[in-house]
Design a protein around this motif. Sequence first.
Motif, PDB file in Angstrom:
ATOM      1  N   VAL A   1       3.575   7.137   5.793  1.00  0.00           N
ATOM      2  CA  VAL A   1       4.112   6.870   4.471  1.00  0.00           C
ATOM      3  C   VAL A   1       5.590   6.817   4.484  1.00  0.00           C
ATOM      4  O   VAL A   1       6.681   6.649   4.531  1.00  0.00           O
ATOM      5  CB  VAL A   1       4.195   7.862   3.542  1.00  0.00           C
ATOM      6  CG1 VAL A   1       5.411   7.288   1.961  1.00  0.00           C
ATOM      7  CG2 VAL A   1       2.330   6.708   3.153  1.00  0.00           C
TER       8      VAL A   1
ATOM      9  N   ARG B   1       1.512   6.089  -7.789  1.00  0.00           N
ATOM     10  CA  ARG B   1       0.870   6.376  -8.521  1.00  0.00           C
ATOM     11  C   ARG B   1       0.936   7.559  -9.499  1.00  0.00           C
ATOM     12  O   ARG B   1       0.963   8.107  -8.841  1.00  0.00           O
ATOM     13  CB  ARG B   1      -0.424   6.575  -7.237  1.00  0.00           C
ATOM     14  CG  ARG B   1      -2.265   5.972  -8.218  1.00  0.00           C
ATOM     15  CD  ARG B   1      -2.691   6.793  -6.887  1.00  0.00           C
ATOM     16  NE  ARG B   1      -2.769   7.769  -6.055  1.00  0.00           N
ATOM     17  CZ  ARG B   1      -2.206   7.432  -4.652  1.00  0.00           C
ATOM     18  NH1 ARG B   1      -2.331   6.186  -4.472  1.00  0.00           N
ATOM     19  NH2 ARG B   1      -2.345   8.918  -3.892  1.00  0.00           N
TER      20      ARG B   1
ATOM     21  N   ASP C   1      -4.611  15.733  -5.103  1.00  0.00           N
ATOM     22  CA  ASP C   1      -3.634  14.899  -4.256  1.00  0.00           C
ATOM     23  C   ASP C   1      -2.109  15.039  -5.410  1.00  0.00           C
ATOM     24  O   ASP C   1      -0.838  14.612  -4.854  1.00  0.00           O
ATOM     25  CB  ASP C   1      -3.248  13.436  -4.068  1.00  0.00           C
ATOM     26  CG  ASP C   1      -3.326  12.651  -5.016  1.00  0.00           C
ATOM     27  OD1 ASP C   1      -3.874  12.606  -5.866  1.00  0.00           O
ATOM     28  OD2 ASP C   1      -3.503  11.635  -4.570  1.00  0.00           O
TER      29      ASP C   1
ATOM     30  N   ARG D   1      -0.224  10.854 -11.427  1.00  0.00           N
ATOM     31  CA  ARG D   1      -0.759  11.700 -10.662  1.00  0.00           C
ATOM     32  C   ARG D   1      -0.869  12.901 -11.779  1.00  0.00           C
ATOM     33  O   ARG D   1       0.029  13.488 -12.392  1.00  0.00           O
ATOM     34  CB  ARG D   1      -0.255  12.613  -9.141  1.00  0.00           C
ATOM     35  CG  ARG D   1      -0.343  12.050  -8.198  1.00  0.00           C
ATOM     36  CD  ARG D   1       0.399  12.111  -6.974  1.00  0.00           C
ATOM     37  NE  ARG D   1       0.099  11.878  -5.669  1.00  0.00           N
ATOM     38  CZ  ARG D   1       0.855   9.627  -5.408  1.00  0.00           C
ATOM     39  NH1 ARG D   1       2.050   9.675  -6.418  1.00  0.00           N
ATOM     40  NH2 ARG D   1       0.480  10.107  -4.496  1.00  0.00           N
TER      41      ARG D   1
ATOM     42  N   GLU E   1       2.278   1.720  -3.449  1.00  0.00           N
ATOM     43  CA  GLU E   1       1.160   1.953  -4.157  1.00  0.00           C
ATOM     44  C   GLU E   1       0.667   3.878  -4.301  1.00  0.00           C
ATOM     45  O   GLU E   1       0.756   4.065  -5.251  1.00  0.00           O
ATOM     46  CB  GLU E   1       0.053   2.069  -4.143  1.00  0.00           C
ATOM     47  CG  GLU E   1      -1.231   2.000  -5.502  1.00  0.00           C
ATOM     48  CD  GLU E   1      -2.222   2.742  -4.637  1.00  0.00           C
ATOM     49  OE1 GLU E   1      -2.529   3.702  -5.937  1.00  0.00           O
ATOM     50  OE2 GLU E   1      -2.113   3.522  -4.144  1.00  0.00           O
ATOM     51  N   ARG E   2       0.945   4.625  -3.063  1.00  0.00           N
ATOM     52  CA  ARG E   2       0.817   5.694  -2.509  1.00  0.00           C
ATOM     53  C   ARG E   2       2.376   6.510  -3.550  1.00  0.00           C
ATOM     54  O   ARG E   2       1.899   7.060  -3.544  1.00  0.00           O
ATOM     55  CB  ARG E   2       0.347   5.689  -1.067  1.00  0.00           C
ATOM     56  CG  ARG E   2      -0.810   5.720  -0.519  1.00  0.00           C
ATOM     57  CD  ARG E   2      -0.135   5.946   0.574  1.00  0.00           C
ATOM     58  NE  ARG E   2      -1.313   7.257   1.465  1.00  0.00           N
ATOM     59  CZ  ARG E   2      -1.659   7.178   2.499  1.00  0.00           C
ATOM     60  NH1 ARG E   2      -1.692   5.597   3.538  1.00  0.00           N
ATOM     61  NH2 ARG E   2      -1.028   8.114   2.654  1.00  0.00           N
TER      62      ARG E   2
ATOM     63  N   ASP F   1       0.371  -0.868  -0.037  1.00  0.00           N
ATOM     64  CA  ASP F   1       0.257   0.548   0.317  1.00  0.00           C
ATOM     65  C   ASP F   1       1.056   1.170  -0.186  1.00  0.00           C
ATOM     66  O   ASP F   1       0.929   2.615  -1.329  1.00  0.00           O
ATOM     67  CB  ASP F   1      -0.792  -0.194   1.468  1.00  0.00           C
ATOM     68  CG  ASP F   1      -0.313   0.078   2.536  1.00  0.00           C
ATOM     69  OD1 ASP F   1       0.912  -0.616   2.432  1.00  0.00           O
ATOM     70  OD2 ASP F   1      -0.845   0.614   3.232  1.00  0.00           O
ATOM     71  N   VAL F   2       2.238   1.203   0.788  1.00  0.00           N
ATOM     72  CA  VAL F   2       3.047   2.388   0.569  1.00  0.00           C
ATOM     73  C   VAL F   2       3.260   2.687  -0.918  1.00  0.00           C
ATOM     74  O   VAL F   2       2.923   3.780  -1.435  1.00  0.00           O
ATOM     75  CB  VAL F   2       4.221   2.085   1.668  1.00  0.00           C
ATOM     76  CG1 VAL F   2       4.786   3.197   1.944  1.00  0.00           C
ATOM     77  CG2 VAL F   2       2.693   2.236   3.248  1.00  0.00           C
TER      78      VAL F   2
ATOM     79  N   PRO G   1       4.000  12.778  -1.310  1.00  0.00           N
ATOM     80  CA  PRO G   1       3.895  11.677  -0.260  1.00  0.00           C
ATOM     81  C   PRO G   1       4.580  11.177   1.096  1.00  0.00           C
ATOM     82  O   PRO G   1       3.551  10.467   1.770  1.00  0.00           O
ATOM     83  CB  PRO G   1       3.752  10.100  -1.711  1.00  0.00           C
ATOM     84  CG  PRO G   1       4.156  10.923  -2.607  1.00  0.00           C
ATOM     85  CD  PRO G   1       4.378  12.346  -2.394  1.00  0.00           C
TER      86      PRO G   1
END
Length: 206
Positions: A178, A159, A167, A161, A155-156, A152-153, A172
């Motif tokens: 994070v 990702r 965002d 943008r 992916e953040r 999940d980290v 991040p």
Amino acid sequence: MAASAVLLALAGCANKGELIEGGITSVRTGCPTVGVPAGTGDITLFDPPASTAASAIDVTGAMTDVRSTCTETGEDIVTQVTFSVNARRTRTDAPRDVQLPYFLSVVQGGSAVVAKRVGQVNLHFDAGQARASATGSASGTVNRAAATLPADVRERLTRRRKAGEEDAAVDPLTVPEVRAAVQRATFEALVGFQLTGDQLRYNATR
């Protein structure tokens, strides 16, 4: 761009990154960053040992040519570090052997020492010889799971943008969870001379 720069700095060996449509992509390995901590790349021996006067300098040594190889196989990530030591002595009338101690520490998150090994480099001076060189090596092991970012980290961080998205302008790494996850998964393999408190103070104040 600040987030991209920080990611690249923390990525260890063999990494690259670029911005795509306002987002961040990064190729990150678990290989630790290798370096020499400030103040530990040089060592000075005195005679008599209690003196720090220039006239009492007996032997000096400097660590140089620090290199590393990283092997990622199985559950462990093994980093092999090699280096050279160039030494010089003041009195050259007789042959002499000198042992200089060194360490390799594996550091997690910039401050937590999770492993440390101590060894010594053996230097031989022939009669009449003021300089000597030798090589040293050490290895450190990091658990692959500990050096891997949670999905999940990752992916953040990676990702895509696009301009205009809520965002898009948010770094991040300013998000506490994070930033903490990246720090926990970041390791360093630090090598230097194993100095006494007095030797470290001398290096810091000379």
